[in-house]
Motif scaffolding. Structure first.
Motif, PDB file in Angstrom:
ATOM      1  N   UNK A  17     111.362  45.078 -21.186  1.00 36.54           N
ATOM      2  CA  UNK A  17     111.611  46.517 -21.293  1.00 36.54           C
ATOM      3  C   UNK A  17     110.736  47.277 -20.296  1.00 36.54           C
ATOM      4  N   UNK A  18     109.461  46.911 -20.227  1.00 36.88           N
ATOM      5  CA  UNK A  18     108.553  47.548 -19.272  1.00 36.88           C
ATOM      6  C   UNK A  18     108.994  47.257 -17.843  1.00 36.88           C
ATOM      7  N   UNK A  19     109.315  46.002 -17.550  1.00 36.10           N
ATOM      8  CA  UNK A  19     109.754  45.623 -16.212  1.00 36.10           C
ATOM      9  C   UNK A  19     110.983  46.386 -15.759  1.00 36.10           C
ATOM     10  N   UNK A  20     111.836  46.719 -16.696  1.00 38.98           N
ATOM     11  CA  UNK A  20     113.056  47.449 -16.369  1.00 38.98           C
ATOM     12  C   UNK A  20     112.821  48.886 -15.931  1.00 38.98           C
ATOM     13  N   UNK A  21     111.638  49.439 -16.239  1.00 40.08           N
ATOM     14  CA  UNK A  21     111.364  50.832 -15.870  1.00 40.08           C
ATOM     15  C   UNK A  21     110.233  50.985 -14.854  1.00 40.08           C
ATOM     16  N   UNK A  22     109.599  49.874 -14.486  1.00 40.51           N
ATOM     17  CA  UNK A  22     108.515  49.954 -13.498  1.00 40.51           C
ATOM     18  C   UNK A  22     109.048  50.395 -12.141  1.00 40.51           C
ATOM     19  N   UNK A  23     108.164  51.048 -11.393  1.00 38.96           N
ATOM     20  CA  UNK A  23     108.518  51.543 -10.066  1.00 38.96           C
ATOM     21  C   UNK A  23     107.666  50.864  -8.991  1.00 38.96           C
ATOM     22  N   UNK A  24     108.100  51.028  -7.788  1.00 34.87           N
ATOM     23  CA  UNK A  24     107.408  50.501  -6.619  1.00 34.87           C
ATOM     24  C   UNK A  24     105.942  50.942  -6.613  1.00 34.87           C
ATOM     25  N   UNK A  25     105.038  49.993  -6.429  1.00 34.89           N
ATOM     26  CA  UNK A  25     103.619  50.294  -6.332  1.00 34.89           C
ATOM     27  C   UNK A  25     102.879  50.348  -7.654  1.00 34.89           C
ATOM     28  N   UNK A 117      94.344  54.649 -11.020  1.00 36.11           N
ATOM     29  CA  UNK A 117      95.636  54.752 -11.691  1.00 36.11           C
ATOM     30  C   UNK A 117      96.235  53.363 -11.858  1.00 36.11           C
ATOM     31  N   UNK A 118      96.384  52.962 -13.116  1.00 34.70           N
ATOM     32  CA  UNK A 118      96.969  51.665 -13.451  1.00 34.70           C
ATOM     33  C   UNK A 118      97.382  51.687 -14.920  1.00 34.70           C
ATOM     34  N   UNK A 119      98.109  50.675 -15.315  1.00 33.32           N
ATOM     35  CA  UNK A 119      98.467  50.478 -16.721  1.00 33.32           C
ATOM     36  C   UNK A 119      97.615  49.329 -17.227  1.00 33.32           C
ATOM     37  N   UNK A 120      96.930  49.560 -18.335  1.00 35.59           N
ATOM     38  CA  UNK A 120      96.116  48.503 -18.930  1.00 35.59           C
ATOM     39  C   UNK A 120      96.797  48.021 -20.206  1.00 35.59           C
ATOM     40  N   UNK A 121      97.044  46.723 -20.265  1.00 38.49           N
ATOM     41  CA  UNK A 121      97.707  46.125 -21.424  1.00 38.49           C
ATOM     42  C   UNK A 121      96.789  45.054 -21.995  1.00 38.49           C
ATOM     43  N   UNK A 122      96.510  45.182 -23.287  1.00 38.22           N
ATOM     44  CA  UNK A 122      95.652  44.222 -23.969  1.00 38.22           C
ATOM     45  C   UNK A 122      96.474  43.531 -25.053  1.00 38.22           C
ATOM     46  N   UNK A 140      97.739  54.070 -20.390  1.00 42.58           N
ATOM     47  CA  UNK A 140      98.171  54.544 -19.075  1.00 42.58           C
ATOM     48  C   UNK A 140      97.007  55.306 -18.446  1.00 42.58           C
ATOM     49  N   UNK A 141      96.520  54.821 -17.342  1.00 40.70           N
ATOM     50  CA  UNK A 141      95.386  55.432 -16.649  1.00 40.70           C
ATOM     51  C   UNK A 141      95.913  56.193 -15.438  1.00 40.70           C
ATOM     52  N   UNK A 142      95.905  57.508 -15.524  1.00 39.65           N
ATOM     53  CA  UNK A 142      96.379  58.341 -14.423  1.00 39.65           C
ATOM     54  C   UNK A 142      97.741  58.944 -14.693  1.00 39.65           C
ATOM     55  N   UNK A 143      98.005  60.064 -14.064  1.00 40.79           N
ATOM     56  CA  UNK A 143      99.261  60.799 -14.234  1.00 40.79           C
ATOM     57  C   UNK A 143     100.469  60.033 -13.700  1.00 40.79           C
ATOM     58  N   UNK A 144     100.239  59.112 -12.786  1.00 37.40           N
ATOM     59  CA  UNK A 144     101.340  58.361 -12.172  1.00 37.40           C
ATOM     60  C   UNK A 144     102.270  57.752 -13.221  1.00 37.40           C
ATOM     61  N   UNK A 145     101.716  57.367 -14.352  1.00 34.98           N
ATOM     62  CA  UNK A 145     102.472  56.613 -15.348  1.00 34.98           C
ATOM     63  C   UNK A 145     103.023  57.465 -16.483  1.00 34.98           C
ATOM     64  N   UNK A 146     103.010  58.775 -16.329  1.00 29.18           N
ATOM     65  CA  UNK A 146     103.590  59.647 -17.350  1.00 29.18           C
ATOM     66  C   UNK A 146     105.058  59.326 -17.580  1.00 29.18           C
ATOM     67  N   UNK A 147     105.754  58.899 -16.541  1.00 32.16           N
ATOM     68  CA  UNK A 147     107.182  58.612 -16.656  1.00 32.16           C
ATOM     69  C   UNK A 147     107.469  57.462 -17.630  1.00 32.16           C
ATOM     70  N   UNK A 148     106.528  56.582 -17.833  1.00 32.14           N
ATOM     71  CA  UNK A 148     106.754  55.410 -18.675  1.00 32.14           C
ATOM     72  C   UNK A 148     106.580  55.728 -20.152  1.00 32.14           C
ATOM     73  N   UNK A 149     105.671  56.621 -20.476  1.00 29.06           N
ATOM     74  CA  UNK A 149     105.270  56.840 -21.877  1.00 29.06           C
ATOM     75  C   UNK A 149     106.443  57.049 -22.824  1.00 29.06           C
ATOM     76  N   UNK A 150     107.375  57.887 -22.471  1.00 23.00           N
ATOM     77  CA  UNK A 150     108.522  58.154 -23.343  1.00 23.00           C
ATOM     78  C   UNK A 150     109.573  57.056 -23.246  1.00 23.00           C
TER      79      UNK A 150
END
Length: 154
Positions: A17-25, A117-122, A140-150
């Motif tokens: 599910x996460x892989x399906x919404x990840x973006x370049x970089x 800015x990165x995503x930390x998964x534990x 989610x560390x940084x504004x870059x990843x706001x798109x993923x939260x919802x």
């Protein structure tokens, strides 16, 4: 944000599910003890990126590269890295500041090299809940990843 997995397939499914919404970089830092399912989670992310290659842990090679999906994937395992200079020597910055998705297992070993800015998964085991039970925490560390939260909640 927390998710719970009762089986390996649940862990893979969340990764997909996460892989399906990840973006370049995008950069993912993956933490968890040995045997918690980090590589299975990466397999799910690879599925979500439409990567058809067999995903394996890069424990002895430090990085595995996958180029068959909608985005390239660089999968690092820095468990055996003794010094951050060692990973810099392989061109770490060129990898993580590229247009690929980068996943870094055991990122806490090289935290001084991780971009702000990165995503930390534990991923944590809780055997009291069952032998395969996992708690997967995503920060989610940084504004870059706001798109993923919802999107990840759906």
């Amino acid at each position: 944000m927390e998710f719970f997995s009762n089986e390996m397939k649940d862990t893979i499914s969340l990764g997909k599910k996460l892989g399906g919404i990840l973006k370049s970089g995008d950069i993912i830092c993956l933490l968890g003890d040995l045997g918690t399912g980090k590589t299975h989670f990466v397999k799910g992310i690879a599925e979500g990126l439409d990567i058809v290659d067999n995903i394996t842990s890069p424990t002895f090679s430090i990085v595995n590269e996958y180029h068959s999906g909608r985005l390239n994937l660089y999968h690092f395992d820095v468990y055996r890295v003794n010094d951050p200079d060692e990973i810099e020597a392989i061109g770490f910055d060129e990898y993580i500041f590229s247009d690929a998705v980068s996943i870094i297992e055991w990122s806490n070993y090289i935290e001084e090299l991780i971009p702000e800015e990165h995503i930390e998964i534990n991923i944590e085991k809780d055997i009291s809940q069952g032998i395969n039970f996992r708690k997967i925490s995503i920060n989610y560390c940084g504004d870059r990843y706001d798109y993923i939260k919802e999107l990840i909640k759906k």
